[in-house]
Design a protein around this motif. Sequence first.
Motif, short mmCIF file in Angstrom:
data_model
loop_
_atom_site.label_atom_id
_atom_site.label_comp_id
_atom_site.label_asym_id
_atom_site.label_seq_id
_atom_site.Cartn_x
_atom_site.Cartn_y
_atom_site.Cartn_z
N GLU A 278 2.00 0.69 2.35
CA GLU A 278 2.84 0.17 1.28
C GLU A 278 3.59 -1.10 1.71
OE1 GLU A 278 2.64 1.32 -1.69
OE2 GLU A 278 1.37 3.04 -1.17
N LEU A 279 4.26 -1.04 2.86
CA LEU A 279 5.02 -2.20 3.33
C LEU A 279 4.20 -3.16 4.17
CD1 LEU A 279 8.47 -0.59 4.24
CD2 LEU A 279 7.61 -1.42 2.05
N ALA A 328 -2.70 -2.43 -8.25
CA ALA A 328 -1.73 -1.61 -7.54
C ALA A 328 -0.35 -1.80 -8.16
CB ALA A 328 -1.70 -2.00 -6.06
N TYR A 329 0.62 -1.05 -7.64
CA TYR A 329 1.98 -1.23 -8.11
C TYR A 329 2.47 -2.63 -7.72
CZ TYR A 329 2.31 3.76 -9.07
OH TYR A 329 2.11 5.02 -9.57
N PRO A 330 3.23 -3.30 -8.57
CA PRO A 330 3.67 -4.66 -8.25
C PRO A 330 4.60 -4.69 -7.04
CG PRO A 330 4.79 -3.85 -10.22
CD PRO A 330 3.73 -2.86 -9.89
N CYS A 331 4.42 -5.68 -6.21
CA CYS A 331 5.30 -5.87 -5.06
C CYS A 331 6.68 -6.29 -5.55
CB CYS A 331 4.72 -6.93 -4.12
SG CYS A 331 5.79 -7.35 -2.73
N ARG A 336 3.04 -9.47 -6.91
CA ARG A 336 1.59 -9.36 -6.95
C ARG A 336 1.15 -7.90 -7.08
NH1 ARG A 336 -0.62 -12.68 -1.87
NH2 ARG A 336 -2.62 -12.02 -2.78
N THR A 337 0.05 -7.69 -7.77
CA THR A 337 -0.47 -6.34 -8.00
C THR A 337 -1.86 -6.15 -7.39
OG1 THR A 337 -1.38 -7.00 -10.14
CG2 THR A 337 0.86 -6.07 -10.13
N CYS A 338 -2.39 -7.17 -6.71
CA CYS A 338 -3.69 -7.03 -6.11
C CYS A 338 -3.60 -6.17 -4.85
CB CYS A 338 -4.29 -8.40 -5.78
SG CYS A 338 -3.30 -9.37 -4.63
N HIS A 339 -4.72 -5.59 -4.47
CA HIS A 339 -4.73 -4.70 -3.29
C HIS A 339 -4.71 -5.48 -1.97
CE1 HIS A 339 -5.37 -0.96 -5.54
NE2 HIS A 339 -6.09 -1.70 -6.37
N CYS A 340 -4.86 -6.79 -2.05
CA CYS A 340 -4.83 -7.59 -0.81
C CYS A 340 -3.48 -8.28 -0.63
CB CYS A 340 -5.94 -8.64 -0.82
SG CYS A 340 -5.88 -9.77 -2.23
N ALA A 341 -2.50 -7.91 -1.45
CA ALA A 341 -1.19 -8.56 -1.35
C ALA A 341 -0.54 -8.26 0.00
CB ALA A 341 -0.30 -8.07 -2.47
#
Length: 341
Positions: A278-279, A328-331, A336-341
Motif C-alpha cells: 500500500e505505501l 486501485a484506491y486513489p493515492c 493516482r489510481t493505477c496499480h503502478c503508482a
Amino acid sequence: MDIITGQPKPPSTVRAKYGTAQKMRAAISHKFGRDYSLGAQPWMENPLVPGKWTGNPSISVVVSQYMISLRRRKVRSGDVVTSARAMDEATMKKLYEYNTSFDSQPIGTVTKKRKADHPEYWAGHAIRNMLQLLYTLAMLCLLRFDEALRICWMDVTFEKTSMGILRIRLDLPFRKTHQNGGIAPFYLYPNLDKPWLCPVRAFSAWWIICRNAGIDMNGFVFRKKIGHDRFSDNGTDGMSPDSFMECFRKNMCDIKVDPRPYGTHSFRRGGCQYLAIELRWPFRNICSWAGWAEDFDNPGTLFKYLLSWNDNPSPEREDYFNPGRLAAYPCMACGRTCHCA
C-alpha cells in the motif's frame, strides 16, 4: 506412528506438524548447549583423538539429514506450513468502525441470558478502544504481541514537530531481537485520511478513557480486562497474551470474520504487507523500521511475511498486464489510481 503402540495413528488423532519437530530440536539444542555447556558447534569426532566426540549432538549431520527427510515426508503427506493470515486494511477499517461506534453508555450487569441474546456484550466501549490501539500499534510498528503488551505509559511521549504537528514517540522497553538495548524509537504521526490506521487518534481516545477513570499513568498501557468493560487500575496488571487472543477472536466474530486463520503474528505480517504494497516502502526501509538485521543476512525473514497462500488472494494471473483491470484506491498524496503508482 504412535510412539507408544507402534501402530499407525487413527484419522481422528491430531498429528504433530513439522513445526513441532523444529521446536523439539531447538529445545534439545538449547539443553545441550546451555545446561551441558556443549555450545553450538556441530557434533563431530575429534580428528586428533579418535573415539572422542565434541560439539552439540542435536546439530549433528545425522539429525540434520533426518529433519530434511522428515520435512519432505510431511509435505508429501499433505502437511503444509501455514502462517497466521495477515491482517489487511479493509478488516482494520471494519474493526475500527465497529469498535468506535459501540455505545459508550454503561449497560449494567451482563447476565448469561443477556450475553446469549447479545454476544457483542463480551466487551464495552473502553475495552474496545484499548484493543483498537493495540491493533494499530502492532500493525504499524510490526510488533510481536509480547512486545506490544509490555508498553508502559512512560515509554510513550506526546510531542510536537517544528511545524506544530502532534506526533507520538514510542520507546520500546524490550524487543526479542534487541535484548541488550539499542532499540530505535518509533515516530508515529496522525493519519487523517485513514482514521482506522491513525495511532495518534487511537492513543488519544484511550488516554482520555484512562484519565476519566482516574487511572494512574505509571503502569502498563494495556491493562488486565475485568468483567464486561472494566480494566485494572493497578499499573502492574497488564493484559496477558491469552486474554488478548480471546478478545481478538471475539472482536473478529463481531464483524462476521472467521477468526481461526488469524493469530498473534497477523498484525505483524499485515503491517509488513501494508508498508510494502500500500505505501510502497523499499524493502530496506521496512527492515530498518522493523528492526531486522542490518546486514540482511536472512532475507527469508522479510519474504515469509510478504508471501503466504493463507493471505488474501492476489490479483488473478490474467489481470497482471490487463489494461482493463479495475483501478486501485486513489493515492491520498497524488490521486493516482493505477496499480503502478
